[in-house]
Design an enzyme around this catalytic site. Structure first.
Site, PDB file in Angstrom:
ATOM      1  N   ARG A  66      -7.366 -16.029 -36.070  1.00  0.00           N
ATOM      2  CA  ARG A  66      -7.873 -14.599 -34.922  1.00  0.00           C
ATOM      3  C   ARG A  66      -8.092 -13.971 -36.388  1.00  0.00           C
ATOM      4  O   ARG A  66      -9.425 -12.519 -36.051  1.00  0.00           O
ATOM      5  CB  ARG A  66      -6.865 -14.341 -33.670  1.00  0.00           C
ATOM      6  CG  ARG A  66      -7.038 -15.501 -32.327  1.00  0.00           C
ATOM      7  CD  ARG A  66      -5.448 -15.404 -32.302  1.00  0.00           C
ATOM      8  NE  ARG A  66      -4.140 -15.236 -32.723  1.00  0.00           N
ATOM      9  CZ  ARG A  66      -3.137 -15.248 -32.386  1.00  0.00           C
ATOM     10  NH1 ARG A  66      -2.448 -15.086 -30.937  1.00  0.00           N
ATOM     11  NH2 ARG A  66      -2.213 -15.421 -32.780  1.00  0.00           N
TER      12      ARG A  66
ATOM     13  N   LYS B 213      -3.230 -14.309 -44.046  1.00  0.00           N
ATOM     14  CA  LYS B 213      -3.206 -13.006 -42.817  1.00  0.00           C
ATOM     15  C   LYS B 213      -1.628 -12.411 -43.786  1.00  0.00           C
ATOM     16  O   LYS B 213      -2.388 -10.920 -43.179  1.00  0.00           O
ATOM     17  CB  LYS B 213      -2.715 -14.153 -41.180  1.00  0.00           C
ATOM     18  CG  LYS B 213      -1.977 -12.543 -40.700  1.00  0.00           C
ATOM     19  CD  LYS B 213      -2.121 -12.793 -38.962  1.00  0.00           C
ATOM     20  CE  LYS B 213      -1.280 -13.657 -38.543  1.00  0.00           C
ATOM     21  NZ  LYS B 213      -1.323 -13.941 -36.509  1.00  0.00           N
TER      22      LYS B 213
ATOM     23  N   GLN C 208       7.101 -24.963 -45.196  1.00  0.00           N
ATOM     24  CA  GLN C 208       5.720 -26.290 -43.227  1.00  0.00           C
ATOM     25  C   GLN C 208       4.678 -26.595 -43.555  1.00  0.00           C
ATOM     26  O   GLN C 208       3.971 -25.827 -43.078  1.00  0.00           O
ATOM     27  CB  GLN C 208       6.054 -25.257 -42.273  1.00  0.00           C
ATOM     28  CG  GLN C 208       6.272 -25.677 -40.862  1.00  0.00           C
ATOM     29  CD  GLN C 208       5.924 -24.300 -39.675  1.00  0.00           C
ATOM     30  OE1 GLN C 208       5.653 -23.757 -39.824  1.00  0.00           O
ATOM     31  NE2 GLN C 208       5.971 -24.616 -38.596  1.00  0.00           N
TER      32      GLN C 208
ATOM     33  N   THR D 239       6.192 -21.378 -33.839  1.00  0.00           N
ATOM     34  CA  THR D 239       7.379 -20.484 -34.048  1.00  0.00           C
ATOM     35  C   THR D 239       8.349 -20.806 -33.970  1.00  0.00           C
ATOM     36  O   THR D 239       9.602 -21.195 -35.095  1.00  0.00           O
ATOM     37  CB  THR D 239       7.488 -19.366 -33.406  1.00  0.00           C
ATOM     38  OG1 THR D 239       7.047 -19.865 -32.231  1.00  0.00           O
ATOM     39  CG2 THR D 239       5.944 -18.826 -34.070  1.00  0.00           C
TER      40      THR D 239
ATOM     41  N   GLY E  56       5.831 -12.939 -40.663  1.00  0.00           N
ATOM     42  CA  GLY E  56       5.344 -11.671 -41.305  1.00  0.00           C
ATOM     43  C   GLY E  56       3.920 -11.212 -40.477  1.00  0.00           C
ATOM     44  O   GLY E  56       3.432 -10.128 -41.298  1.00  0.00           O
TER      45      GLY E  56
ATOM     46  N   SER F 283     -15.311  21.725 -76.270  1.00  0.00           N
ATOM     47  CA  SER F 283     -16.400  21.095 -74.845  1.00  0.00           C
ATOM     48  C   SER F 283     -17.167  19.928 -75.554  1.00  0.00           C
ATOM     49  O   SER F 283     -17.616  20.347 -77.027  1.00  0.00           O
ATOM     50  CB  SER F 283     -16.945  22.094 -74.076  1.00  0.00           C
ATOM     51  OG  SER F 283     -16.099  23.103 -73.805  1.00  0.00           O
TER      52      SER F 283
HETATM   53  C1  UD1 Z   1       4.226 -14.618 -30.700  1.00  0.00           C
HETATM   54  C2  UD1 Z   1       4.897 -15.094 -30.215  1.00  0.00           C
HETATM   55  C3  UD1 Z   1       4.884 -14.178 -28.507  1.00  0.00           C
HETATM   56  C4  UD1 Z   1       5.230 -12.548 -29.089  1.00  0.00           C
HETATM   57  C5  UD1 Z   1       4.111 -12.570 -30.182  1.00  0.00           C
HETATM   58  C6  UD1 Z   1       4.157 -11.667 -31.088  1.00  0.00           C
HETATM   59  C7  UD1 Z   1       5.692 -17.345 -29.747  1.00  0.00           C
HETATM   60  C8  UD1 Z   1       5.703 -18.618 -29.369  1.00  0.00           C
HETATM   61  N1  UD1 Z   1       5.560 -16.300 -29.621  1.00  0.00           N
HETATM   62  O1  UD1 Z   1       2.965 -15.223 -30.300  1.00  0.00           O
HETATM   63  O2  UD1 Z   1       6.032 -14.448 -27.953  1.00  0.00           O
HETATM   64  O3  UD1 Z   1       4.991 -12.179 -28.111  1.00  0.00           O
HETATM   65  O4  UD1 Z   1       4.277 -13.556 -31.801  1.00  0.00           O
HETATM   66  O5  UD1 Z   1       3.492 -10.643 -32.060  1.00  0.00           O
HETATM   67  O6  UD1 Z   1       7.132 -17.259 -30.824  1.00  0.00           O
HETATM   68  N2  UD1 Z   1       4.148 -19.447 -37.638  1.00  0.00           N
HETATM   69  C9  UD1 Z   1       4.483 -20.033 -38.641  1.00  0.00           C
HETATM   70  N3  UD1 Z   1       4.475 -21.537 -38.638  1.00  0.00           N
HETATM   71  C10 UD1 Z   1       4.289 -21.854 -37.372  1.00  0.00           C
HETATM   72  C11 UD1 Z   1       3.856 -20.776 -36.546  1.00  0.00           C
HETATM   73  C12 UD1 Z   1       3.520 -19.632 -36.928  1.00  0.00           C
HETATM   74  O7  UD1 Z   1       5.378 -19.681 -39.758  1.00  0.00           O
HETATM   75  O8  UD1 Z   1       3.806 -22.926 -36.813  1.00  0.00           O
HETATM   76  C13 UD1 Z   1       4.258 -17.960 -37.643  1.00  0.00           C
HETATM   77  C14 UD1 Z   1       3.137 -17.290 -38.583  1.00  0.00           C
HETATM   78  O9  UD1 Z   1       2.125 -16.636 -39.058  1.00  0.00           O
HETATM   79  C15 UD1 Z   1       3.370 -15.536 -37.724  1.00  0.00           C
HETATM   80  C16 UD1 Z   1       3.828 -15.338 -36.698  1.00  0.00           C
HETATM   81  O10 UD1 Z   1       4.478 -17.207 -37.335  1.00  0.00           O
HETATM   82  O11 UD1 Z   1       3.908 -14.785 -38.852  1.00  0.00           O
HETATM   83  C17 UD1 Z   1       4.216 -15.781 -35.803  1.00  0.00           C
HETATM   84  O12 UD1 Z   1       3.168 -17.186 -34.716  1.00  0.00           O
HETATM   85  P1  UD1 Z   1       1.744 -16.498 -33.841  1.00  0.00           P
HETATM   86  O13 UD1 Z   1       1.014 -17.765 -34.523  1.00  0.00           O
HETATM   87  O14 UD1 Z   1       1.124 -15.125 -34.730  1.00  0.00           O
HETATM   88  O15 UD1 Z   1       2.342 -16.039 -32.945  1.00  0.00           O
HETATM   89  P2  UD1 Z   1       1.534 -15.178 -31.429  1.00  0.00           P
HETATM   90  O16 UD1 Z   1       0.501 -15.851 -30.717  1.00  0.00           O
HETATM   91  O17 UD1 Z   1       1.242 -13.865 -31.666  1.00  0.00           O
HETATM   92 CA    CA Z   2       1.310 -12.898 -33.860  1.00  0.00          CA
END
Ligand code: UD1
Ligand code: CA
Length: 466
Positions: free
Chosen positions: A33, A40, A93, A99, A122, A405
């Protein structure tokens, strides 16, 4: 079987050292996004990557270990982490399956560690040290703790479904029904609990959701079903700001600057127009320093006490000692080290130079790769010509020197103590101590010459006209 596992975990946690803690920072995601080629977590706020903010947050509770989960564009992130002072263990990963998947990979690395784990995202850089301590303390009482916040705009965040102080489940925005979407108590992403309990719960996650991912947030529901105790804490919305888009990144920068300004004023730094001054995450300024409007502190700046940084100055990677005066319109570039009482005036640029006590460079100069002793005065328009098109050369100026100067100092060059240069000189040879160096063509005054020249020029003009 899992039930037995959990019971064993709880037992062992009771016996083990409950104060042990480790932090897992998730940074493997693509950040789709953001619409950007840059990973990011390497986008910057306060001139530092988001991940560095999170590492600072993690350090605030002195964990035994910090693990960072990397995946997408990991080499670039690894380079940044390796340059920081903290030792961080990296976990890879390969495919980003969510997550929950990311945490399960990290937790495997912890083997039979029986303390608490705190998960940070992060892309969520502002969780405060105080909140971290609260989360850590609560995680010693509850089985799982989640950090929530009341979002002014909850869209995109997971919603906390609660019953008084109890957390029942977390529903992701995409999976929420109308009633759930109306809730504004959201998930910040910070979750804490016993490592062994989490490990068991993560094994039970499935991908039965709109994103087809393993959601960390589903651990709450799973824990609940096992009769475990889940609770939540609420923090200020600004601490929980998650960054998924450049829009949110710019909002984060705004928040960061607001906080930095408030903190600066609180510790006695006099910001004349706070809203026009910009700080970096590592800016250090002493009390009773006055900062005039429109000043920018890039990364790596330290300024002592009792200084004045005048309007429209730009400082980066430099040290300014006490009682110095900088600007207006001064530029201090990397590697500048100013001792006490130094004065740098308007339209002066300094790079990689060490300037001793009470020396002055007051107007329109470029000083690069230079050392200047104490009580020296560098006249208006002086330039150290440090670059010959291929190499950089050094200029050494002693103490009590007076540079006239518009002197050009062609480096490499040494200018001895107590020496002087005549204005407009082009200095190519070392100047011994106590010498006066003049290197300019001699002046020749012609008696009546002005009148004669004017007449000659007018004559010429009239001839070409006719
Ligand atoms: C996530 C939460 C949401 C919360 C929000 C807060 C989940 C399912 N959702 O959504 O409840 O309100 O954050 O900001 O946890 N990442 C990994 N590996 C992965 C996927 C993500 O390391 O396979 C890391 C991303 O780099 C990021 C963080 O986890 O730093 C959060 O992932 P992101 O996809 O941004 O989650 P949100 O959709 O924001
Ligand atoms: Ca996020």
């Amino acid at each position: 079987q899992a039930e037995d596992g959990i019971r064993d975990c709880l037992l062992s946690r009771g016996l083990g050292d409950v104060y042990k803690r480790q932090v897992i920072v998730l940074a493997a995601g693509k950040g789709t996004r953001m619409n950007s080629n840059r990973p990011k977590v390497l986008h910057e706020v306060g001139n530092f990557p988001l991940i560095s903010h999170c590492i600072k947050t993690a350090q605030s509770i002195n964990p035994q270990k910090i693990l960072a989960v990397l995946g997408h564009r990991r080499t670039e992130i690894k380079n940044v982490l390796e340059n920081s002072d903290t030792s961080i263990e990296l976990v890879i990963q390969e495919a980003q399956l969510g997550t929950g998947h990311a945490v399960s990979i990290a937790i495997e690395e912890l083997a039979d560690f029986d303390g608490n784990v705190i998960v940070l995202f992060g892309d969520t850089p502002f969780v405060s040290a105080e909140t971290m301590r609260k989360i850590e303390a609560r995680s010693r009482q509850a089985d799982l703790v989640v950090l929530g916040f009341h979002a002014p705009d909850p869209s995109g965040y997971g919603r906390l479904i609660t019953n008084d102080n109890e957390l029942l489940k977390i529903v992701e925005h995409k999976d929420a029904n109308g009633q759930e979407l109306a809730l504004n108590l959201c998930n910040s992403g910070v979750m804490a609990g016993s490592s062994l309990v989490l490990k068991e719960l993560l094994k039970e996650l499935d991908r039965d959701n709109k994103n087809n991912e393993l959601y960390l947030t589903d651990c709450v529901q799973l824990a609940k079903a096992k009769g475990l105790n889940c609770s939540y804490l609420v923090c200020e919305p600004k601490e929980a700001l998650g960054i998924n888009s450049l829009q949110q990144l710019s909002l984060a920068e705004k928040r960061f600057q607001e906080t930095a300004r408030t903190e600066a004023l609180e510790i006695g730094i006099h910001l004349v127009a706070p809203e026009t001054v910009f700080f970096s995450l590592d800016t250090e300024i002493g009390r009773d320093t006055i900062v005039e409007p429109n000043v920018i502190f890039g990364p790596g700046v330290k300024v002592g006490t009792g200084c004045t940084v005048k309007a429209f100055s730009y400082l980066e990677r430099c040290n300014v000692s006490h009682n110095c005066s900088i600007g207006p319109y001064a530029r201090l570039r990397p590697g500048v080290d100013l001792s006490e009482g130094v004065k740098i005036g308007n339209f002066v640029e300094i790079k990689n130079s060490k300037i001793a006590e009470n020396s002055k460079i007051n107007h329109l100069s470029y000083i690069g790769d230079t050392e200047i002793g104490e009580n020296s005065n560098i006249g208006a328009g002086t330039i150290t010509c440090n670059y010959d098109g291929a190499n950089k050369h050094k200029t050494v100026i002693g103490k009590n020197v007076f540079i006239g100067s518009n002197t050009m100092l062609i480096a490499p060059l040494t200018v001895g103590n107590n020496s002087m240069t005549g204005s407009g000189s082009v200095i190519t040879k070392d100047i011994p101590a106590d010498n006066l160096a003049i290197a300019r063509s001699e002046q020749n005054n012609k008696n009546g010459g002005a009148k004669k020249l004017k007449a000659l020029l007018r004559n010429k003009k009239n001839k070409t006209k006719s």
